[in-house]
Design a protein around this motif. Structure first.
Motif, PDB file in Angstrom:
ATOM      1  N   LYS A  13      25.309  49.322  24.546  1.00  0.00           N
ATOM      2  CA  LYS A  13      26.543  49.257  23.759  1.00  0.00           C
ATOM      3  C   LYS A  13      27.563  48.261  24.288  1.00  0.00           C
ATOM      4  N   TRP A  14      27.486  47.883  25.543  1.00  0.00           N
ATOM      5  CA  TRP A  14      28.500  47.005  26.116  1.00  0.00           C
ATOM      6  C   TRP A  14      28.642  45.681  25.351  1.00  0.00           C
ATOM      7  N   GLU A  63      31.361  51.338  37.010  1.00  0.00           N
ATOM      8  CA  GLU A  63      30.550  50.278  36.416  1.00  0.00           C
ATOM      9  C   GLU A  63      31.239  49.685  35.185  1.00  0.00           C
ATOM     10  N   ILE A  64      31.909  50.521  34.400  1.00  0.00           N
ATOM     11  CA  ILE A  64      32.653  50.009  33.251  1.00  0.00           C
ATOM     12  C   ILE A  64      33.776  49.090  33.722  1.00  0.00           C
ATOM     13  N   HIS A  86      36.218  43.795  34.336  1.00  0.00           N
ATOM     14  CA  HIS A  86      36.856  42.808  35.194  1.00  0.00           C
ATOM     15  C   HIS A  86      36.065  41.501  35.228  1.00  0.00           C
ATOM     16  N   ALA A  87      34.754  41.605  35.106  1.00  0.00           N
ATOM     17  CA  ALA A  87      33.916  40.396  35.133  1.00  0.00           C
ATOM     18  C   ALA A  87      34.192  39.477  33.953  1.00  0.00           C
ATOM     19  N   LEU A 109      41.602  56.110  39.838  1.00  0.00           N
ATOM     20  CA  LEU A 109      42.021  55.192  40.904  1.00  0.00           C
ATOM     21  C   LEU A 109      40.828  54.680  41.699  1.00  0.00           C
ATOM     22  N   ILE A 110      39.955  55.600  42.121  1.00  0.00           N
ATOM     23  CA  ILE A 110      38.848  55.165  42.978  1.00  0.00           C
ATOM     24  C   ILE A 110      37.819  54.346  42.191  1.00  0.00           C
ATOM     25  N   ALA A 111      37.837  54.489  40.853  1.00  0.00           N
ATOM     26  CA  ALA A 111      36.946  53.669  40.019  1.00  0.00           C
ATOM     27  C   ALA A 111      37.490  52.263  39.821  1.00  0.00           C
TER      28      ALA A 111
END
Length: 380
Positions: free
Chosen positions: A138-139, A182-183, A188-189, A208-210
């Motif tokens: 789906k990405w 991962e999302i 960000h990429a 936050l940690i993600a």
């Protein structure tokens, strides 16, 4: 101060074509709305109505974190133009199977306000992401809708395993928190920011940690699934998490004004106390607080007025959050939110001092956007 080709300048240009008398008014940057879904339109008349409402309130910048492309397309020519408001869109939100906002989707589907294709499609309102394989498929479609940022959903993620297959928690769960990093990495990429909807302090921590860039609510903004608030504990932001949010430059959206309309005064007082504690914690660690209402019927003005009653932020701190910080969160690449040379020449003029009485933010006498006056205003 001069407006030259839509930007502020401290230097007098070779020719001054007009002078505006501010009549002893108080000049502030325009206001922002960091979380609202009401910036959409099915007709030109609807678009004009919503834009006029925002301009009238001095709210020039808005962020819509979950919309259908039909509604966004209906705003063409009314937004992101000098005479309109400026808006960013996430397009569809990413959630888990049975997760929020599927309840809203099915209600709107039943009354004809949405279409079956508004779920899991490039024109839709919500994507359900079950696992990494599902994300792989789906990405590309998510990116094909050209979102301005990515909206993700965490709801009671500290209880994800217990809730994920229980029909009693339909619409009260979200993504598997293990998927969120991962999302964020993928977003960000390709240069996209990530906003994460949260309900609890556990969600706040997991976002936050993600690596989320923006937290879409403040914990406990609506209490539990029954809009009750029996215990503050699940919703209190910790020192460690507030410090982490500050160190990472994360923006936190308020969306705290809902309880202002509660008929139960005792419950309203409890919400106000929780809100004050969390805002004080964010302020203590200098977290970037931004103002958003998530109120479909209004702009961010009632939200800001509710925040002004809580006492956690001074009038100056709240005004700074609502103008400079909120604008910079929505449009991080633009020079907006300040009355400084080189910044876009956008402002509102108030009849009274908002630092002395915050309600003066509603007494607007003049509006300027990118050097253009909005409305019929005095000149000489």
């Amino acid at each position: 101060m001069y407006s030259v080709e839509g930007y502020f300048s401290a230097a007098r240009p070779p020719r001054v074509d007009s002078v505006i008398d501010l009549r002893q008014g108080y000049v502030v940057p325009p206001f922002g709305e960091a979380h609202n879904h009401n910036v959409d339109a099915s007709t030109a008349a609807a678009a004009r109505t919503i834009v006029d409402k925002y301009l009238r309130d001095g709210v020039f910048y808005a962020q819509n974190p979950a919309n259908v492309l039909r509604a966004r397309a209906g705003l063409t020519g009314f937004i992101n133009v000098p005479a309109g408001i400026d808006v960013t869109f996430s397009n569809a939100a990413l959630t888990g199977p049975g997760g929020h906002p599927l309840g809203l989707f099915f209600r709107n589907l039943a009354r004809g306000a949405m279409l079956p294709t508004d779920s899991n499609s490039t024109t839709g309102f919500v994507w359900t992401i079950a696992d990494h394989a599902d994300l792989d498929v789906k990405w590309p479609q998510i990116l094909a809708s050209h979102p301005d940022f990515i909206k993700t959903m965490l709801l009671y993620s500290e209880e994800y395993e217990r809730r994920k297959s229980d029909t009693a928690f339909f619409n009260w769960r979200g993504l598997n928190p293990a998927l969120l990093p991962e999302i964020v990495r993928r977003a960000h990429a390709v240069g996209l920011r990530v906003m994460t909807h949260i309900e609890t302090a556990g969600d706040f921590h997991n976002a936050l940690i993600a690596g989320a860039d923006e937290i879409g609510h403040t914990p406990g903004f609506r209490g539990n699934e029954k809009t009750e608030l029996p215990d503050f504990a699940p919703y209190l932001i910790t020192d460690a998490d507030a410090e982490l949010a500050a160190n990472r430059g994360v923006f936190v959206v308020t969306t705290l004004g809902g309880p202002a309309a509660l008929p139960d005064s005792a419950l309203r007082v409890r919400f106000a106390r929780l809100d004050s504690l969390n805002l004080a914690m964010l302020k203590k660690h200098r977290v970037k607080i931004i103002v958003g209402s998530d109120s479909y019927r209004t702009t961010s003005v009632p939200e800001a007025m509710w925040l002004s009653t809580l006492g956690a932020l001074s009038n100056a701190e709240l005004l700074h959050a609502w103008t400079e910080t909120t604008a910079q969160a929505i449009f991080p690449r633009r020079k907006i939110g300040k009355l400084d040379p080189g910044y876009e020449a956008s402002l509102v003029v108030l009849a009274g001092d908002p630092l002395a009485d915050f309600s003066n933010v509603k007494r607007i006498t003049l509006r300027m956007k990118q050097g253009e006056l909005i409305g019929v205003l005095p000149r000489y």
